[in-house]
Design a protein around this motif. Structure first.
Motif, PDB file in Angstrom:
ATOM      1  N   PHE A 139       0.413  -1.070  -0.183  1.00 23.06           N
ATOM      2  CA  PHE A 139       0.254  -0.129   0.177  1.00 23.06           C
ATOM      3  C   PHE A 139       0.612   1.011  -0.750  1.00 23.06           C
ATOM      4  O   PHE A 139       0.450   1.971  -1.045  1.00 23.06           O
ATOM      5  N   MET A 140       1.958   1.471   0.881  1.00 26.07           N
ATOM      6  CA  MET A 140       2.816   2.085   0.939  1.00 26.07           C
ATOM      7  C   MET A 140       3.754   3.148  -0.232  1.00 26.07           C
ATOM      8  O   MET A 140       3.569   3.823  -0.892  1.00 26.07           O
ATOM      9  N   ASN A 141       3.603   1.993  -1.228  1.00 28.34           N
ATOM     10  CA  ASN A 141       4.551   1.498  -2.250  1.00 28.34           C
ATOM     11  C   ASN A 141       3.341   2.596  -3.611  1.00 28.34           C
ATOM     12  O   ASN A 141       4.277   2.905  -4.653  1.00 28.34           O
ATOM     13  N   PHE A 142       2.428   1.395  -3.231  1.00 26.63           N
ATOM     14  CA  PHE A 142       1.605   2.086  -3.952  1.00 26.63           C
ATOM     15  C   PHE A 142       1.379   3.888  -4.438  1.00 26.63           C
ATOM     16  O   PHE A 142       1.314   4.511  -5.671  1.00 26.63           O
ATOM     17  N   VAL A 143       1.647   4.423  -3.191  1.00 21.55           N
ATOM     18  CA  VAL A 143       1.055   6.069  -2.679  1.00 21.55           C
ATOM     19  C   VAL A 143       2.356   6.145  -3.105  1.00 21.55           C
ATOM     20  O   VAL A 143       2.442   7.425  -3.565  1.00 21.55           O
ATOM     21  N   SER A 159      -0.201  15.060   7.431  1.00 20.94           N
ATOM     22  CA  SER A 159       0.759  16.278   6.452  1.00 20.94           C
ATOM     23  C   SER A 159       0.615  16.408   5.062  1.00 20.94           C
ATOM     24  O   SER A 159       0.046  15.284   4.436  1.00 20.94           O
ATOM     25  N   ASP A 160       0.441  17.692   4.469  1.00 24.07           N
ATOM     26  CA  ASP A 160       0.773  17.427   3.231  1.00 24.07           C
ATOM     27  C   ASP A 160       1.912  17.111   2.838  1.00 24.07           C
ATOM     28  O   ASP A 160       1.117  17.248   1.121  1.00 24.07           O
ATOM     29  N   HIS A 161       2.485  16.296   2.827  1.00 29.27           N
ATOM     30  CA  HIS A 161       3.922  15.984   1.925  1.00 29.27           C
ATOM     31  C   HIS A 161       4.212  14.829   1.663  1.00 29.27           C
ATOM     32  O   HIS A 161       4.362  14.515   1.569  1.00 29.27           O
ATOM     33  N   LEU A 162       2.774  14.254   2.490  1.00 28.92           N
ATOM     34  CA  LEU A 162       2.477  12.867   3.340  1.00 28.92           C
ATOM     35  C   LEU A 162       1.218  12.462   2.371  1.00 28.92           C
ATOM     36  O   LEU A 162       1.271  11.987   1.006  1.00 28.92           O
ATOM     37  N   LEU A 163       0.705  11.648   3.294  1.00 31.32           N
ATOM     38  CA  LEU A 163      -0.661  11.638   2.324  1.00 31.32           C
ATOM     39  C   LEU A 163      -1.447  11.983   2.196  1.00 31.32           C
ATOM     40  O   LEU A 163      -3.031  11.972   1.233  1.00 31.32           O
ATOM     41  N   PHE A 200      -1.717  18.556  16.223  1.00 35.68           N
ATOM     42  CA  PHE A 200      -1.224  18.623  15.461  1.00 35.68           C
ATOM     43  C   PHE A 200      -2.106  18.306  13.895  1.00 35.68           C
ATOM     44  O   PHE A 200      -2.353  19.416  12.975  1.00 35.68           O
ATOM     45  N   ALA A 201      -2.964  17.998  14.034  1.00 33.94           N
ATOM     46  CA  ALA A 201      -4.773  17.389  13.155  1.00 33.94           C
ATOM     47  C   ALA A 201      -5.088  19.116  13.655  1.00 33.94           C
ATOM     48  O   ALA A 201      -5.455  18.665  11.444  1.00 33.94           O
ATOM     49  N   LEU A 202      -5.306  19.225  14.427  1.00 37.72           N
ATOM     50  CA  LEU A 202      -6.170  20.643  13.826  1.00 37.72           C
ATOM     51  C   LEU A 202      -5.497  21.485  13.659  1.00 37.72           C
ATOM     52  O   LEU A 202      -5.463  22.647  12.889  1.00 37.72           O
ATOM     53  N   SER A 203      -4.244  21.627  13.387  1.00 36.87           N
ATOM     54  CA  SER A 203      -3.119  23.102  12.667  1.00 36.87           C
ATOM     55  C   SER A 203      -3.445  22.469  11.394  1.00 36.87           C
ATOM     56  O   SER A 203      -2.971  23.446  11.030  1.00 36.87           O
ATOM     57  N   SER A 204      -3.912  21.291  10.813  1.00 36.53           N
ATOM     58  CA  SER A 204      -4.502  21.470   9.719  1.00 36.53           C
ATOM     59  C   SER A 204      -5.208  22.800   8.912  1.00 36.53           C
ATOM     60  O   SER A 204      -6.075  22.358   9.315  1.00 36.53           O
ATOM     61  N   PRO A 205      -4.567  23.430   7.936  1.00 36.29           N
ATOM     62  CA  PRO A 205      -5.414  24.027   7.271  1.00 36.29           C
ATOM     63  C   PRO A 205      -6.812  23.588   6.718  1.00 36.29           C
ATOM     64  O   PRO A 205      -7.236  24.399   5.750  1.00 36.29           O
ATOM     65  N   HIS A 206      -6.124  22.460   6.866  1.00 30.30           N
ATOM     66  CA  HIS A 206      -6.858  21.321   5.602  1.00 30.30           C
ATOM     67  C   HIS A 206      -8.233  20.489   6.347  1.00 30.30           C
ATOM     68  O   HIS A 206      -9.507  20.413   6.284  1.00 30.30           O
TER      69      HIS A 206
END
Length: 281
Positions: A139-143, A159-163, A200-206
């Motif tokens: 799964f990780m290799n697919f993404v 994280s914007d640069h990860l999943l 950390f989760a709540l700090s995401s602008p998304h």
């Protein structure tokens, strides 16, 4: 059986009664219980509980156990309660690499293997991935072209640069995980690492606006649904969690296994191609 004798390096008795009383009062408040309600649940008199909380009485080991059970305190925090009362911790914290955990490791490996070809992860209380099967690696290799170095699932997802950019049903996933973090903090309200993950989760602008304010008494779904979209291709999965029932070790108390399954036939067929190496990104 643990001895009733208090720890030889404990502070003097006045410090102990003050500290244990403060902790009991703190947990009772966090559990939204009155003194009478907790006393009834623990099978003691409200007067005795009042004396303990007020620093006028020192509870026995048996009494600490009764209060911890009534307050549904996790094992790690339960050990802290025993220490505050001047006793040695009751519950061991045994690393999975220790010989006495060999059968537990065997059980975990069996569960991971049985989950193949679908993903399965072993997580600790703070959402760190400690073990994964071949399906999870696929799964990780697919993404990702290169798997992330950070083993923490919450940080990977938010994280914007990860999943996060690959999650098609982002609002649903973000809202569900934030609710779960709130629920886990309710269970272990003194856990600063869990609070840091929520922050950390709540700090995401998304994060959806509705998730920034905690909803009142929302029931938790038994599954987490997520849709991964990459290069116009979608994989729809759902996850369930397995934990060890009635553990007496802190490590096992905080361990869970996340198992993921295709949510529809199209995803199941696509996953078969990915596993067989027939899918080209």
């Amino acid at each position: 059986m643990p001895s009733e004798q208090r720890h030889q390096h404990s502070p003097n008795s006045s410090d102990i009664v003050s500290r244990i009383g403060e902790l009991v009062r703190q947990w009772r408040t966090l559990r939204h219980l009155s003194q009478l309600e907790l006393a009834l649940e623990a099978g003691i008199s409200a007067r005795h509980l009042s004396f303990i909380e007020g620093g006028k009485a020192l509870p026995s080991r048996e009494m600490v156990t009764q209060l911890a059970e009534a307050l549904a305190i996790p094992l790690r925090e339960r050990n802290a309660l025993f220490l505050a009362a001047g006793f040695a911790p009751t519950h061991r914290e045994t690393g999975l690499a220790q010989p006495e955990m060999a059968l537990i490791n065997r059980a975990i490996e069996f569960i991971l293997k049985q989950q193949e070809p679908y993903p399965a992860l072993v997580l600790n209380r703070h959402w760190d991935i400690t073990r994964a099967n071949e399906g999870a690696a696929a799964f990780m290799n697919f993404v990702f072209d290169t798997p992330p170095d950070d083993p923490n699932m919450i940080r990977q997802i938010f994280s914007d640069h990860l999943l996060r950019p690959f999650i098609a049903n982002w609002d649903e996933v973000a809202s569900d995980l934030i609710r779960r973090l709130h629920h886990e903090i309710d269970w272990a309200p003194t856990d600063e690492k869990l609070r840091a993950l929520l922050a950390f989760a709540l700090s995401s602008p998304h994060v959806p606006e509705k998730s920034k304010v905690r909803p009142m008494e929302v029931s938790m779904s038994p599954t987490l649904n997520f849709v991964i979209r990459k290069n116009g291709v979608e994989l729809s999965f759902f996850s369930t969690w397995t934990s060890f029932a009635a553990p007496h070790d802190v490590t096992l108390d905080e361990l869970r296994i996340e198992s993921s399954f295709p949510a529809d036939d199209a995803s199941a067929r696509l996953w078969e191609k990915i596993i067989a190496g027939e899918f080209r990104r």
